[in-house]
Design an enzyme around this catalytic site. Structure first.
Site, PDB file in Angstrom:
ATOM      1  N   GLU A  54     -19.555  12.554 -50.005  1.00 41.91           N
ATOM      2  CA  GLU A  54     -20.291  11.492 -49.389  1.00 41.91           C
ATOM      3  C   GLU A  54     -20.998  10.432 -50.415  1.00 41.91           C
ATOM      4  OE1 GLU A  54     -19.874  10.466 -46.317  1.00 41.91           O
ATOM      5  OE2 GLU A  54     -21.560   9.264 -45.807  1.00 41.91           O
ATOM      6  N   THR A  81     -12.892  -3.612 -40.166  1.00 38.60           N
ATOM      7  CA  THR A  81     -13.567  -2.527 -40.671  1.00 38.60           C
ATOM      8  C   THR A  81     -13.067  -1.268 -40.453  1.00 38.60           C
ATOM      9  OG1 THR A  81     -15.495  -2.026 -41.884  1.00 38.60           O
ATOM     10  CG2 THR A  81     -15.749  -2.309 -39.769  1.00 38.60           C
TER      11      THR A  81
HETATM   12  C1  DMJ Z   1     -15.747   3.637 -40.165  1.00 35.57           C
HETATM   13  O1  DMJ Z   1     -16.046   3.689 -38.847  1.00 35.57           O
HETATM   14  C2  DMJ Z   1     -15.700   1.840 -40.689  1.00 35.57           C
HETATM   15  O2  DMJ Z   1     -14.769   2.114 -41.773  1.00 35.57           O
HETATM   16  C3  DMJ Z   1     -17.009   1.612 -40.893  1.00 35.57           C
HETATM   17  O3  DMJ Z   1     -17.043   0.259 -41.475  1.00 35.57           O
HETATM   18  C4  DMJ Z   1     -17.823   2.495 -41.722  1.00 35.57           C
HETATM   19  N1  DMJ Z   1     -17.668   3.801 -41.455  1.00 35.57           N
HETATM   20  C5  DMJ Z   1     -16.330   4.486 -40.926  1.00 35.57           C
HETATM   21  C6  DMJ Z   1     -15.168   5.111 -41.811  1.00 35.57           C
HETATM   22  O4  DMJ Z   1     -15.877   5.812 -42.792  1.00 35.57           O
END
Ligand code: DMJ
Length: 649
Positions: free
Chosen positions: A518, A629
């Site tokens: 992480e 994202t």
């Molecule tokens: C996802 O939900 C998206 O990429 C977000 O921007 C960050 N975290 C998670 C994946 O790790």
């Protein structure tokens, strides 16, 4: 029609002329003998008067209490008091024209004097209709009601056929690259097939054990609920729709679509994360619509977008992090610095909200996110950096913590992609992005003794030499933005992307399971290694693979496919279980300890980016699509397709 609902009064009342008819002919006169007019004259008059006034009182009362009576009364008594246009919005922006589905309040807000006239005329017409109805026979009124009902039913049927209620008709044209060709190289084809098989394993098990719930617990083989979505259900289904589509898993896509049609429900009493619901649900629905053209996805996306709007009801318009979508009451995470909203959350609405305006014809969505930009542009930034916390009431920064990973990450991503999605017309987004990257390079990017480039975190001027798995997305972002980099820096930005990709690959390679932790550190004698127990987990995150995919597309250096394949092997070895895929508690350990969660982003992002890494470039090409994202592809709004205005909202 308001007066039509007076019918019950007439239904049981005597027919015309009864009140003035001969005494004794009605039910009330059953025991009374005919008498000379003079004997009961006064009493009779009194009774008649009582009956008459009771009738009038009933009629008048009905006007007040029946559901639509407000229309009548407002025309008679309330004239224009409620019709004053509201004050102009903050910042003196011109108010938007009335939009389809905007409702009367929106019409008043938008239309000014013309709307007042229209509404007054409506009230007068309602009053006239009421008077006419009062003069009709009961049979005529019954017939009118029947006709009204039939018309309503027919309208409802028409609306269903025409698509979403309140949404403008839209001719669907599938954007370029929604489907691609088979990879020419048989080895690549085989690897891509393998990734599709992984998707099938993840999907089938979700379907078997957790269908309709948010996520799957692959070890205990049951549903997993996250409080990020309140009690909105089906996160995995909505998140996976576009992956199913591009992998041509047609049966699965069809069953997912049917579930959305029948079960996806936003009329729930739920406190949700605005950011998570936006990137996964709104983003997933938008992509599913743009790929398939199925109206249900457009309708649901806009419906959900409307539910999110009350989050912006703060003094600055910077939205709350959490929102109860039934009551419209918002608040922030209790742990966030001084009641602040989070940069990566309020800064990651832009792409979806611009598309919501595009698909609904309602500019309000784009206006909300453009206002966020304005607030940010008015603020001083420490060293040109954006702190992760901003108070939505005072409009001031909270704690000066800057991160390109958690709490900050996708804000930067969305500046760049907003510019790209606008067909490079959103100059403001472009400037904000390249200015931010300049500050990040100056203050956060460092090289380790062993030559690994990393992005540190900044706390009030001091660096913490730690990089999160989340931060690894930045390699892809730098490379994607290289093309527009000012001052001949294109090559430099590609190189920066490549260096981050290498560092993140090292963070995988230096673990026993070949899966990244992480967070990893560059201090205390280590490089790209997690040193704290609570940073050693891997939850099926996509960011490293995402960067490989961008680097592959932009350089065609085969090492990125090689690194991606290493990740596939590690996922198969350590995360695949009978019941799906699970995260791992410690990637440095010899034995897997599974966390028992198959995250919805594993299907929407990790597997999609892997599939694209082994596809030809014609599938979702960068000239036509940007990924939100959560890896949901959204089409670029090309200016020559008539999207010029959309891009400038
Ligand atoms: C996802 O939900 C998206 O990429 C977000 O921007 C960050 N975290 C998670 C994946 O790790």
């Amino acid at each position: 029609m308001p007066a039509a609902s007076l019918l019950p009064l007439f239904g049981s009342a005597p027919g015309p002329g009864t009140l003035g008819g001969p005494a004794g002919s009605g039910a009330g006169g059953g025991g009374r003998k005919a008498a000379s007019p003079g004997a009961f004259r006064l009493t009779e008059k009194f009774v008649l008067l009582l009956v008459f006034s009771a009738f009038i009182t009933l009629c008048f009362g009905a006007i007040f209490f029946l559901p639509d009576s407000s229309k009548l009364l407002s025309g008679v008594f309330f004239h224009s008091a409620a019709l004053q246009p509201p004050p102009p919005p903050p910042g003196g922006q011109p108010r938007a024209p009335p939009q389809p589905g905007g409702g009367p309040a929106a019409a008043v807000a938008a239309g000014g004097a013309g709307s007042l006239e229209r509404i007054r005329a409506d009230h007068e017409r309602a009053l006239r209709e009421a008077k006419e109805t009062l003069q009709k026979l009961p049979e005529e009124i019954r017939r009118d009601i029947r006709q009204d009902k039939e018309k309503l039913l027919q309208d409802a049927r028409d609306r269903k056929e025409a698509g979403a209620p309140g949404l403008p008709q839209r001719l669907f044209r599938q954007p370029v690259g929604a489907v691609g060709q088979e990879p020419a190289d048989p080895d690549v084809r085989q690897r891509r097939e393998k990734i599709k098989e992984m998707m099938k394993h993840a999907w089938d098990n979700y379907k078997r054990y957790a269908w309709g719930l948010n996520e799957l617990k692959p070890i205990s083989k049951q549903g997993h609920s996250s409080n990020l979505f309140g009690n909105i259900q089906g996160a995995t289904i909505v998140d996976a729709l576009d992956t199913l589509y591009i992998m041509e898993m047609k049966e699965e896509f069809k069953e997912a679509k049917e579930w959305v049609e029948k079960n996806l429900d936003f009329n729930v009493n739920a406190e949700i994360s605005v950011f998570e619901v936006n990137i996964r649900f709104v983003g997933g629905l938008l992509s599913a619509y743009y790929l398939s053209g199925e109206e249900v996805f457009r309708k649901k996306a806009v419906e959900l977008g409307e539910k999110l709007l009350p989050a912006f009801n703060t003094p600055t318009g910077i939205p709350w992090a959490l929102l109860n979508i039934k009551s419209g009451i918002g608040r922030n995470w209790p742990w966030a610095s001084g009641g602040s909203s989070i940069l990566a959350e309020f800064g990651t609405l832009h792409l979806e909200f611009v598309h919501l305006s595009h698909l609904s014809g309602n500019p309000v969505f784009a206006e909300k996110v453009m206002n966020i930009r304005k607030v940010l542009n008015r603020l001083d930034k420490p060293e040109g950096l954006y702190p992760n916390y901003l108070n939505p009431s005072s409009g001031q920064w909270g704690q000066h913590h800057v991160s390109i990973g958690g709490l900050g990450d996708s804000f930067y991503e969305y500046l760049l992609k907003a510019w790209l999605m606008s067909d490079k017309t959103d100059e403001d987004g472009k400037k904000m992005y390249y200015d931010a990257v300049q500050a990040i390079e100056a203050h956060l990017i460092r090289k380790s003794g062993g030559g690994l480039t990393y992005i540190a975190e900044w706390k009030g001027g001091l660096l913490e030499h730690k990089m999160g798995h989340l931060t690894c997305f930045a390699g892809g972002m730098f490379a994607l933005g290289a093309d527009g980099a000012p001052n001949d820096k294109t090559g430099h930005h590609i190189e920066l992307g490549a260096e981050i990709a290498r560092t993140c690959h090292e963070s995988y390679d230096r673990t026993r399971m070949k899966l990244g932790p992480e967070a990893f550190r560059f201090d205390g004698g280590v490089e790209a290694i997690a040193t704290r127990q609570n940073e050693k987990y891997y939850i099926l995150r996509p960011e490293v693979i995402e960067t490989y995919m961008y680097m592959w597309r932009l350089t065609h250096d085969p090492k990125y496919r090689q690194w991606g394949w290493e990740a596939v092997e590690a996922l198969e070895k350590h995360c695949r279980v009978d019941g799906g895929y699970s995260g791992i508690r410690d990637v440095y350990n010899n034995h897997e300890s599974h966390d028992d969660v198959q995250q919805s982003f594993f299907l929407s992002e990790t597997l999609k980016y892997l599939y694209l890494l082994f596809s030809e470039d014609d599938l979702l090409p960068f000239e036509h699509w940007v990924f939100n994202t959560e890896a949901h592809p959204l089409p670029i709004l090309h200016k020559d397709d008539g999207n010029k205005e959309e891009n400038q909202k």
